[in-house]
Motif scaffolding. Structure first.
Motif, PDB file in Angstrom:
ATOM      1  N   PRO A 326       0.837  -1.214   0.000  1.00 40.27           N
ATOM      2  CA  PRO A 326       0.000   0.000   0.000  1.00 40.27           C
ATOM      3  C   PRO A 326       0.867   1.257   0.000  1.00 40.27           C
ATOM      4  O   PRO A 326       2.013   1.248   0.456  1.00 40.27           O
ATOM      5  N   HIS A 327       0.289   2.341  -0.498  1.00 39.29           N
ATOM      6  CA  HIS A 327       1.052   3.575  -0.645  1.00 39.29           C
ATOM      7  C   HIS A 327       1.403   4.234   0.687  1.00 39.29           C
ATOM      8  O   HIS A 327       2.310   5.074   0.744  1.00 39.29           O
ATOM      9  N   ASP A 328       0.717   3.878   1.746  1.00 34.14           N
ATOM     10  CA  ASP A 328       1.041   4.471   3.038  1.00 34.14           C
ATOM     11  C   ASP A 328       2.104   3.684   3.798  1.00 34.14           C
ATOM     12  O   ASP A 328       2.401   3.983   4.963  1.00 34.14           O
ATOM     13  N   CYS A 329       2.689   2.680   3.146  1.00 36.49           N
ATOM     14  CA  CYS A 329       3.732   1.886   3.804  1.00 36.49           C
ATOM     15  C   CYS A 329       4.972   2.737   4.032  1.00 36.49           C
ATOM     16  O   CYS A 329       5.303   3.624   3.219  1.00 36.49           O
ATOM     17  N   GLU A 330       5.689   2.447   5.121  1.00 37.06           N
ATOM     18  CA  GLU A 330       6.839   3.275   5.498  1.00 37.06           C
ATOM     19  C   GLU A 330       8.027   3.131   4.553  1.00 37.06           C
ATOM     20  O   GLU A 330       8.969   3.932   4.603  1.00 37.06           O
ATOM     21  N   VAL A 331       8.022   2.126   3.664  1.00 36.21           N
ATOM     22  CA  VAL A 331       9.170   1.952   2.772  1.00 36.21           C
ATOM     23  C   VAL A 331       9.190   2.980   1.646  1.00 36.21           C
ATOM     24  O   VAL A 331      10.219   3.169   0.997  1.00 36.21           O
ATOM     25  N   TYR A 332       8.049   3.628   1.403  1.00 37.50           N
ATOM     26  CA  TYR A 332       8.020   4.646   0.350  1.00 37.50           C
ATOM     27  C   TYR A 332       8.647   5.939   0.849  1.00 37.50           C
ATOM     28  O   TYR A 332       8.401   6.378   1.977  1.00 37.50           O
ATOM     29  N   THR A 333       9.432   6.564  -0.020  1.00 40.37           N
ATOM     30  CA  THR A 333       9.956   7.904   0.274  1.00 40.37           C
ATOM     31  C   THR A 333       8.840   8.912   0.011  1.00 40.37           C
ATOM     32  O   THR A 333       7.870   8.604  -0.698  1.00 40.37           O
ATOM     33  N   PRO A 334       8.941  10.130   0.547  1.00 36.73           N
ATOM     34  CA  PRO A 334       7.898  11.132   0.261  1.00 36.73           C
ATOM     35  C   PRO A 334       7.708  11.371  -1.233  1.00 36.73           C
ATOM     36  O   PRO A 334       6.569  11.438  -1.728  1.00 36.73           O
ATOM     37  N   ILE A 335       8.822  11.483  -1.956  1.00 38.50           N
ATOM     38  CA  ILE A 335       8.711  11.671  -3.408  1.00 38.50           C
ATOM     39  C   ILE A 335       8.149  10.405  -4.054  1.00 38.50           C
ATOM     40  O   ILE A 335       7.297  10.467  -4.948  1.00 38.50           O
ATOM     41  N   GLY A 336       8.612   9.250  -3.592  1.00 40.52           N
ATOM     42  CA  GLY A 336       8.158   7.992  -4.157  1.00 40.52           C
ATOM     43  C   GLY A 336       6.678   7.767  -3.979  1.00 40.52           C
ATOM     44  O   GLY A 336       5.999   7.263  -4.879  1.00 40.52           O
ATOM     45  N   ARG A 337       6.156   8.144  -2.812  1.00 37.68           N
ATOM     46  CA  ARG A 337       4.721   7.977  -2.563  1.00 37.68           C
ATOM     47  C   ARG A 337       3.910   8.822  -3.556  1.00 37.68           C
ATOM     48  O   ARG A 337       2.890   8.368  -4.087  1.00 37.68           O
ATOM     49  N   PHE A 338       4.384  10.049  -3.794  1.00 37.46           N
ATOM     50  CA  PHE A 338       3.702  10.908  -4.770  1.00 37.46           C
ATOM     51  C   PHE A 338       3.797  10.310  -6.175  1.00 37.46           C
ATOM     52  O   PHE A 338       2.810  10.301  -6.929  1.00 37.46           O
ATOM     53  N   LEU A 339       4.976   9.815  -6.549  1.00 33.63           N
ATOM     54  CA  LEU A 339       5.150   9.245  -7.882  1.00 33.63           C
ATOM     55  C   LEU A 339       4.275   8.015  -8.081  1.00 33.63           C
ATOM     56  O   LEU A 339       3.718   7.805  -9.168  1.00 33.63           O
ATOM     57  N   GLU A 340       4.137   7.193  -7.049  1.00 27.90           N
ATOM     58  CA  GLU A 340       3.291   6.004  -7.163  1.00 27.90           C
ATOM     59  C   GLU A 340       1.822   6.381  -7.295  1.00 27.90           C
ATOM     60  O   GLU A 340       1.089   5.812  -8.115  1.00 27.90           O
ATOM     61  N   ARG A 341       1.362   7.306  -6.468  1.00 29.25           N
ATOM     62  CA  ARG A 341      -0.053   7.677  -6.501  1.00 29.25           C
ATOM     63  C   ARG A 341      -0.422   8.390  -7.798  1.00 29.25           C
ATOM     64  O   ARG A 341      -1.535   8.232  -8.297  1.00 29.25           O
ATOM     65  N   SER A 342       0.503   9.176  -8.330  1.00 33.21           N
ATOM     66  CA  SER A 342       0.235   9.906  -9.574  1.00 33.21           C
ATOM     67  C   SER A 342       0.580   9.092 -10.815  1.00 33.21           C
ATOM     68  O   SER A 342       0.321   9.521 -11.937  1.00 33.21           O
ATOM     69  N   GLN A 343       1.186   7.912 -10.608  1.00 30.25           N
ATOM     70  CA  GLN A 343       1.620   7.029 -11.693  1.00 30.25           C
ATOM     71  C   GLN A 343       2.737   7.631 -12.550  1.00 30.25           C
ATOM     72  O   GLN A 343       3.029   7.120 -13.645  1.00 30.25           O
ATOM     73  N   LEU A 344       3.369   8.698 -12.071  1.00 34.14           N
ATOM     74  CA  LEU A 344       4.509   9.256 -12.801  1.00 34.14           C
ATOM     75  C   LEU A 344       5.687   8.289 -12.800  1.00 34.14           C
ATOM     76  O   LEU A 344       6.597   8.410 -13.626  1.00 34.14           O
ATOM     77  N   VAL A 345       5.662   7.343 -11.875  1.00 31.22           N
ATOM     78  CA  VAL A 345       6.726   6.350 -11.811  1.00 31.22           C
ATOM     79  C   VAL A 345       6.800   5.530 -13.098  1.00 31.22           C
ATOM     80  O   VAL A 345       7.844   4.961 -13.437  1.00 31.22           O
ATOM     81  N   GLU A 346       5.702   5.457 -13.855  1.00 32.83           N
ATOM     82  CA  GLU A 346       5.657   4.639 -15.061  1.00 32.83           C
ATOM     83  C   GLU A 346       6.160   5.361 -16.300  1.00 32.83           C
ATOM     84  O   GLU A 346       6.274   4.744 -17.370  1.00 32.83           O
ATOM     85  N   LEU A 347       6.454   6.654 -16.209  1.00 28.01           N
ATOM     86  CA  LEU A 347       6.775   7.432 -17.406  1.00 28.01           C
ATOM     87  C   LEU A 347       7.972   6.882 -18.165  1.00 28.01           C
ATOM     88  O   LEU A 347       8.014   6.923 -19.397  1.00 28.01           O
ATOM     89  N   LEU A 348       8.969   6.388 -17.441  1.00 28.95           N
ATOM     90  CA  LEU A 348      10.173   5.909 -18.111  1.00 28.95           C
ATOM     91  C   LEU A 348       9.905   4.683 -18.977  1.00 28.95           C
ATOM     92  O   LEU A 348      10.728   4.335 -19.836  1.00 28.95           O
ATOM     93  N   GLN A 349       8.772   4.038 -18.790  1.00 27.49           N
ATOM     94  CA  GLN A 349       8.450   2.886 -19.628  1.00 27.49           C
ATOM     95  C   GLN A 349       8.059   3.291 -21.047  1.00 27.49           C
ATOM     96  O   GLN A 349       7.852   2.431 -21.907  1.00 27.49           O
ATOM     97  N   LEU A 350       7.977   4.590 -21.300  1.00 30.37           N
ATOM     98  CA  LEU A 350       7.794   5.045 -22.679  1.00 30.37           C
ATOM     99  C   LEU A 350       8.950   4.575 -23.550  1.00 30.37           C
ATOM    100  O   LEU A 350       8.778   4.339 -24.750  1.00 30.37           O
ATOM    101  N   PHE A 351      10.138   4.437 -22.944  1.00 29.22           N
ATOM    102  CA  PHE A 351      11.274   3.919 -23.702  1.00 29.22           C
ATOM    103  C   PHE A 351      11.054   2.455 -24.074  1.00 29.22           C
ATOM    104  O   PHE A 351      11.497   2.005 -25.141  1.00 29.22           O
ATOM    105  N   ASN A 352      10.378   1.707 -23.218  1.00 26.97           N
ATOM    106  CA  ASN A 352      10.071   0.318 -23.545  1.00 26.97           C
ATOM    107  C   ASN A 352       9.089   0.215 -24.705  1.00 26.97           C
ATOM    108  O   ASN A 352       9.098  -0.758 -25.455  1.00 26.97           O
ATOM    109  N   ILE A 353       8.230   1.213 -24.835  1.00 21.94           N
ATOM    110  CA  ILE A 353       7.312   1.236 -25.979  1.00 21.94           C
ATOM    111  C   ILE A 353       8.104   1.367 -27.273  1.00 21.94           C
ATOM    112  O   ILE A 353       7.818   0.687 -28.270  1.00 21.94           O
ATOM    113  N   LEU A 354       9.123   2.214 -27.269  1.00 23.98           N
ATOM    114  CA  LEU A 354       9.909   2.436 -28.475  1.00 23.98           C
ATOM    115  C   LEU A 354      10.833   1.264 -28.791  1.00 23.98           C
ATOM    116  O   LEU A 354      10.974   0.874 -29.949  1.00 23.98           O
ATOM    117  N   PHE A 355      11.468   0.689 -27.768  1.00 23.82           N
ATOM    118  CA  PHE A 355      12.551  -0.253 -28.014  1.00 23.82           C
ATOM    119  C   PHE A 355      12.211  -1.712 -27.736  1.00 23.82           C
ATOM    120  O   PHE A 355      12.924  -2.599 -28.181  1.00 23.82           O
TER     121      PHE A 355
END
Length: 464
Positions: A326-355
C-alpha cells in the motif's frame, strides 16, 4: 497464417533443411516483416512530420503603407515569401525607395503579415476593388484619395512613367471597380516549386533519420538475454489493420510524450538525487512475452534498504503470489509515494514502448515469480497474445479488487480482443484510457463485471 514452432520430429520439417536452417529462415522472415512494418511506421511519421513542418512554415507578405502629399495613400503588398528575414528586408527596401523618390512622403506602416485581412486578400487577387490599383511583377499597389479621379490619375501617371523609362518591371493600372488581370509571376511559381521540394526533402530526411536511428539501435543496443518461462512460443498473430494502427499510435504517442515530458523527467530525477540520493532509478526484469524478458525502468520510490528483513514486505503484503504494497507503507519515500499515486513512476516505460514493443495499453509485464503462480490456471499463456502495456483492464479494476484468477481472466479477454479477427482493440484501448484517467483524477475503480462487459463488447461478443 501464423508460424508454428518446428521440432526435429515435426512432420512440417522441409526435406533437405536442417532444424537450424529452418530456424534461420523463420528468424529472417520475422526480421524482414518487422523491418517492413517499421519502415511503414517511419514513413507515416515522416509524412506527418513533413506535413506538420510545411503547415507551420508560414508565408510572409511584405506590406508598406505610404502617406504621400495631398492626402494620397499608397499601399504596397508584395508576393509572399517563406523567409521572415527576407520579407523584412524587402519591406525596408520598398520604404527606402519611396522615401528616396519622394522626400515628403511618410511611411506609416511597414510590416510582414502572415495572415491577410479581407481587404488585403481582395487587393492581392483579380477581384475588382473600390480603389484604383496597379499590378507589378511581384505585387500590387493600391491608390487611395478622397477624390477618386486624383487616385486614378496618379495610378495612370505611375504606368506612364514606368513605360517611358523603359523599366523591366511594368506597371499596369486598373481603374476602380473593374476586373483586374493579375499577371503570372515567375517568382511565385518558383517559390511554390521550392516549397514542394523543401517538403519532400524534409520528409525524406525524417525517414532517413528514423531508419538510421533504428539501425544504430540494432547495432549498438545491449541485447536482453532470452528468458523463457517454460512454455512454447505462441503462434504469430495474423496481421490486422487495427493492431497496426495501435502500434503506430503507440510509437507516435511515446515520441511526443517523451519530448513534452523530458523537462519533468529531468526535474523528478534531480529531486530524487538531491533529496533521496543515489540510485535514481529502479530496474527489474519483466516478461513481455513467453520467451522474452526486458528491463523495466522506473524511478526509485522506496528507501534503499526496502528489501531488508526489517521491513518484512513479503510476510506483510504478499497476497496470492502478488506483492501489493500500500502507498502508506513506510518503505516509500515522500517523493516515491507521490510518484506512485500519480503514476509518474511509469513514465520511463515510454522507452520500452519504443525499443521493446510495449504499448500504452495492454497487460502488464510480469516478473518470473508471478508467472510461476499463473501456471496453476489453464490457458494462462493466452495473456501473452497481446503486447505488454503501461495500463490495462486489471489496472483500472484495481489490484486489491480482484483475485489472480479474475486478473488472468481480464488479461486473457484483452488478448482475445487483440487476437480475434473481429476484435476492436482500438475501442478497447479507448475504454482503458478513459478509466485510467478517471482513476488518476478521482480514485474511482472500475467494477470487474463492467470491465468484462467492455472487453467483450470490443471483442464483438455478448456477456452471457
Amino acid at each position: 497464417m501464423g508460424i508454428h514452432p518446428l521440432t526435429p520430429n515435426s512432420p512440417d520439417l522441409p526435406t533437405g533443411h536442417t532444424l537450424d536452417a529452418v530456424n534461420e529462415i523463420q528468424i529472417s522472415s520475422r526480421m524482414s516483416s518487422k523491418l517492413l512494418r517499421l519502415t511503414l511506421v517511419l514513413s507515416i511519421f515522416a509524412l506527418v512530420a513533413g506535413i506538420g513542418h510545411y503547415a507551420r512554415n508560414p508565408s510572409y507578405y511584405p506590406l508598406v503603407v505610404v502617406d504621400a502629399a495631398d492626402n494620397l495613400t499608397l499601399t504596397f503588398l508584395q508576393q509572399p515569401t517563406s523567409d521572415g528575414k527576407a520579407c523584412a528586408v524587402l519591406a525596408t527596401t520598398i520604404a527606402s525607395l519611396m522615401q528616396a523618390n519622394c522626400p515628403t512622403c511618410k511611411v506609416i506602416k511597414q510590416q510582414c503579415l502572415t495572415d491577410l485581412t479581407p481587404d488585403l486578400s481582395e487587393l492581392y487577387s483579380e477581384k475588382p476593388i473600390a480603389t484604383p490599383s496597379a499590378h507589378i511583377l511581384n505585387g500590387v499597389i493600391a491608390y487611395a484619395h478622397p477624390d477618386p479621379k486624383t487616385a486614378l490619375a496618379t495610378c495612370m501617371e505611375s504606368q506612364r512613367q514606368a513605360t517611358a523609362s523603359g523599366q523591366q518591371v511594368q506597371v499596369t493600372c486598373n481603374p476602380a471597380d473593374t476586373p483586374r488581370a493579375f499577371p503570372p509571376s515567375g517568382n511565385q511559381a518558383s517559390a511554390t516549386t521550392q516549397a514542394v521540394l523543401r517538403y519532400l526533402a524534409q520528409s525524406i530526411a525524417v525517414l532517413g533519420a528514423g531508419l538510421a536511428i533504428f539501425l544504430a539501435i540494432q547495432l549498438l543496443a545491449v541485447r536482453s538475454p532470452t528468458d523463457t518461462v517454460g512454455a512454447s512460443s505462441r503462434a504469430e498473430i495474423d496481421f490486422k489493420s487495427s493492431n497496426f494502427i495501435k502500434r503506430v499510435a503507440d510509437i507516435l504517442a511515446a515520441l511526443v510524450l517523451l519530448c513534452l515530458l523530458s523537462p519533468l523527467l529531468v526535474l523528478i530525477s534531480t529531486l530524487i538525487f538531491v533529496l533521496e540520493g543515489y540510485p535514481i532509478f529502479y530496474v527489474s526484469r519483466r516478461n513481455v512475452s513467453l520467451d522474452q524478458s526486458v528491463p523495466i525502468l522506473k524511478f526509485r520510490t522506496m528507501v534503499k534498504d526496502a528489501t531488508s528483513p526489517k521491513y518484512r514486505l513479503r510476510e506483510r503484503f504478499m497476497r496470492n503470489g502478488y506483492l501489493d504494497i500500500p502507498h502508506d507503507c513506510e518503505v516509500y519515500t515522500p517523493i516515491g509515494r507521490f510518484l506512485e499515486r500519480s503514476q509518474l513512476v511509469e513514465l520511463l516505460q515510454l522507452f520500452n514502448i519504443l525499443f521493446h514493443g510495449m504499448s500504452l495499453a495492454g497487460n502488464r509485464p510480469l516478473p518470473r515469480d508471478n508467472i510461476e503462480l499463473l501456471k496453476q490456471f489453464k490457458g494462462w499463456e493466452a495473456r501473452f497474445d497481446s503486447p505488454a502495456g503501461l495500463t490495462g483492464l486489471s489496472q483500472v479494476v484495481g489490484k486489491l479488487n480482484q483475485s489472480p484468477a479474475e486478473r488472468l481472466e481480464l488479461e486473457s479477454l484483452y488478448s482475445s480482443v487483440y487476437k480475434s479477427k473481429n476484435g476492436n482493440i482500438l475501442l478497447c484501448d479507448l475504454f482503458i484510457f478513459y478509466y485510467t484517467v478517471r482513476l488518476l483524477l478521482f480514485g474511482k475503480y472500475l467494477p470487474i463485471d463492467e470491465a468484462r462487459r467492455l472487453a467483450m463488447r470490443a471483442a464483438g461478443t455478448a456477456l452471457k
